[in-house]
Write a protein that holds these residues in place. Structure first.
Motif, mmCIF file in Angstrom:
data_model
loop_
_atom_site.group_PDB
_atom_site.id
_atom_site.type_symbol
_atom_site.label_atom_id
_atom_site.label_comp_id
_atom_site.label_asym_id
_atom_site.label_seq_id
_atom_site.Cartn_x
_atom_site.Cartn_y
_atom_site.Cartn_z
ATOM 1 N N VAL A 5 0.860 -1.186 0.000
ATOM 2 C CA VAL A 5 0.000 0.000 0.000
ATOM 3 C C VAL A 5 0.894 1.233 0.000
ATOM 4 O O VAL A 5 1.800 1.358 0.836
ATOM 5 N N ASN A 53 -5.080 -2.703 -7.873
ATOM 6 C CA ASN A 53 -6.300 -3.449 -7.572
ATOM 7 C C ASN A 53 -7.181 -3.481 -8.813
ATOM 8 O O ASN A 53 -7.217 -2.515 -9.578
ATOM 9 N N ARG A 63 -3.149 1.194 -5.896
ATOM 10 C CA ARG A 63 -3.405 1.006 -4.463
ATOM 11 C C ARG A 63 -2.605 2.052 -3.689
ATOM 12 O O ARG A 63 -1.574 1.772 -3.087
ATOM 13 N N ASN A 88 -9.892 7.387 -2.050
ATOM 14 C CA ASN A 88 -8.573 7.339 -1.418
ATOM 15 C C ASN A 88 -7.856 8.679 -1.437
ATOM 16 O O ASN A 88 -6.664 8.755 -1.159
ATOM 17 N N GLU A 122 -7.816 -0.548 2.303
ATOM 18 C CA GLU A 122 -6.934 -1.116 1.286
ATOM 19 C C GLU A 122 -6.182 -2.334 1.811
ATOM 20 O O GLU A 122 -5.998 -3.316 1.096
#
Length: 457
Positions: A5, A53, A63, A88, A122
């Motif tokens: 991540v 992803n 991600r 995000n 995530e």
């Protein structure tokens, strides 16, 4: 898969992050604008889940958590590509104003919960989570203050996962903000105590590469960000593509970090040449090995000859013989034994990936853990000490709830890491480096000759 991540924090972190996603999306055959896969090789999809992803509509998204205390950077990224998931993107109400205290105590603290919620979503969506990759600068308020706050929270919530930082270090010759030395100083304790791998990037070295190696007239940071992105792509290439010798994040950590505190690494990349210069290049592995050990190809303004290498690694891309790579890398060590510490046996590692970067037949990425980095830390310490002695601009920090003692504690921490690197340069019978965790022995090859530190513990 061993998923990662990414958190890109602040203006510099988001600019570097955007360049990184540009590079690796092309390598994996993903269209940057739409997020659709248009590649031609099954190898591009084999490990694409490490950084991307997939959605129900067969689109791919990065991600990554995009974080800034002001919204302008985030709005630009949102409009430029569908690779970024809108949920995000975390923005504050106003800029941290190049002030560590505002990023850590006030403006940054307001959006911390939102950052952690997005990160948790995530992390929970992947099968085999490996760690975090943080991109930021320590010269600004968001990149220093908010990143320190986020790192402390991540270490508390995910103690078993690695934190890997790509940090832009401020340089006095390239400084645009007078309080950069304060912000960098206050970031050091968080980097020393919470990060597992810290790749140091220096604007001064990057500008020199553009002027000296590439002969480019600089008008902005686009070329610099692309060089950093190429280097990051090289470091992560063995995570993303199969190869003859693979090196994951954990393996890099185990082989590169002899003691938990000594985790500040210097990256380098070769070849750093223009298309015209490339026509006069030999294009051999020997030339790549020679270049990656040159200070001209390092992304940090230090001289390798003024210190000793604790560990070094070369990550090679392209069709080449593992035997030839090993012989050349071992040859460099044998010819320059005085530049390597003698208390870590087999302290030079290699990894090879068959797939070359876009536009090149072969490339090499260098990672070095060298005692010469103490000159960089000394530069930060001297710059902050001059200002702190006169209490210059200190009221901007104390007005946000900080105390002068925090600056003194950070200086002591910075001096301690300088002493640690200085102490690690001496011979094994005199070695006495500090360590954060006394019961850890992190060098994979360290089972032979032991330093006094290991013997005492």
């Amino acid at each position: 898969m061993r998923e990662i991540v990414t958190l890109q924090i602040g203006g510099a972190g988001n600019a570097i992050g955007d360049a990184f996603w540009h590079v690796i999306s092309h390598e994996h055959g993903v269209d940057y604008a739409t997020g659709r896969f248009g590649g031609t090789s099954p190898l591009q999809l084999e490990r694409i889940n490490v950084f991307f992803n997939a959605t129900a509509s067969k689109r791919l998204y990065a991600r990554t958590i995009i974080i800034d205390t002001e919204a302008s950077t985030i709005q630009r990224l949102n409009s430029s590509s569908q690779l970024y998931r809108p949920e995000n993107m975390v923005a504050g109400s106003e800029s941290a104003g190049n002030n560590f205290a505002r990023g850590y105590h006030t403006d940054g603290a307001e959006i911390l919960d939102q950052v952690l919620d997005n990160t948790r979503r995530e992390v929970e969506s992947v099968d085999s989570f490996q760690g975090f990759q943080l991109l930021h600068s320590i010269g600004g308020g968001t990149g220093s203050g908010l990143t320190s706050l986020i790192m402390e929270a991540l270490v508390e919530q995910y103690p078993d996962n690695l934190l890997c930082n790509y940090v832009t270090i401020p340089s006095p010759n390239m400084s645009q903000v007078v309080v950069e030395p304060y912000n960098a100083l206050l970031s050091i304790p968080a980097l020393v105590n919470n990060s597992h791998l810290t790749f140091c990037l220096d604007n001064e070295a990057l500008f020199q590469i553009c002027n000296r190696n590439l002969k480019i007239q600089m008008s902005g940071y686009e070329h610099i960000n692309h060089i950093v992105a190429l280097t990051m792509s090289g470091i992560t290439t063995c995570l993303r593509f199969p190869g003859q010798l693979n090196a994951g994040l954990r393996k890099i950590y185990v082989n590169m970090v002899p003691f938990p505190r000594l985790h500040f690494l210097i990256p380098g990349f070769a070849p750093l040449v223009t298309c015209k210069q490339q026509q006069f290049s030999k294009g051999t592995v020997s030339e790549l090995v020679q270049q990656i050990f040159s200070s001209n190809n390092l992304l940090c303004a230090i001289d390798l000859r003024k210190g000793k290498l604790l560990t070094a690694a070369g990550i090679f891309r392209g069709r080449m013989s593992p035997r030839e790579v090993d012989q050349l890398m071992t040859g460099v060590r044998n010819k320059n034994l005085h530049n390597f510490v003698d208390w870590i046996p087999n302290n030079i590692k290699t990894a090879i990936c068959d797939i070359p970067p876009r536009g090149l037949k072969m490339s090499a990425t260098f990672i070095g853990n060298t005692t010469a980095i103490q000159s960089l830390f000394q530069r930060l310490l001297d710059g902050s000490s001059i200002m702190l002695r006169r209490k210059a601009h200190l009221h901007w920090y104390t007005g946000e709830g900080m105390e002068e003692q925090e600056f003194i504690d950070a200086q002591e921490e910075l001096q301690a890491i300088i002493d640690d690197y200085r102490g690690s340069a001496v011979d094994s019978d005199r070695h006495g480096s500090r360590s954060a965790d006394g019961d850890e022995d992190d060098v994979e090859s360290g089972s032979g000759q032991q330093c006094r530190y290991c013997a005492d513990n």
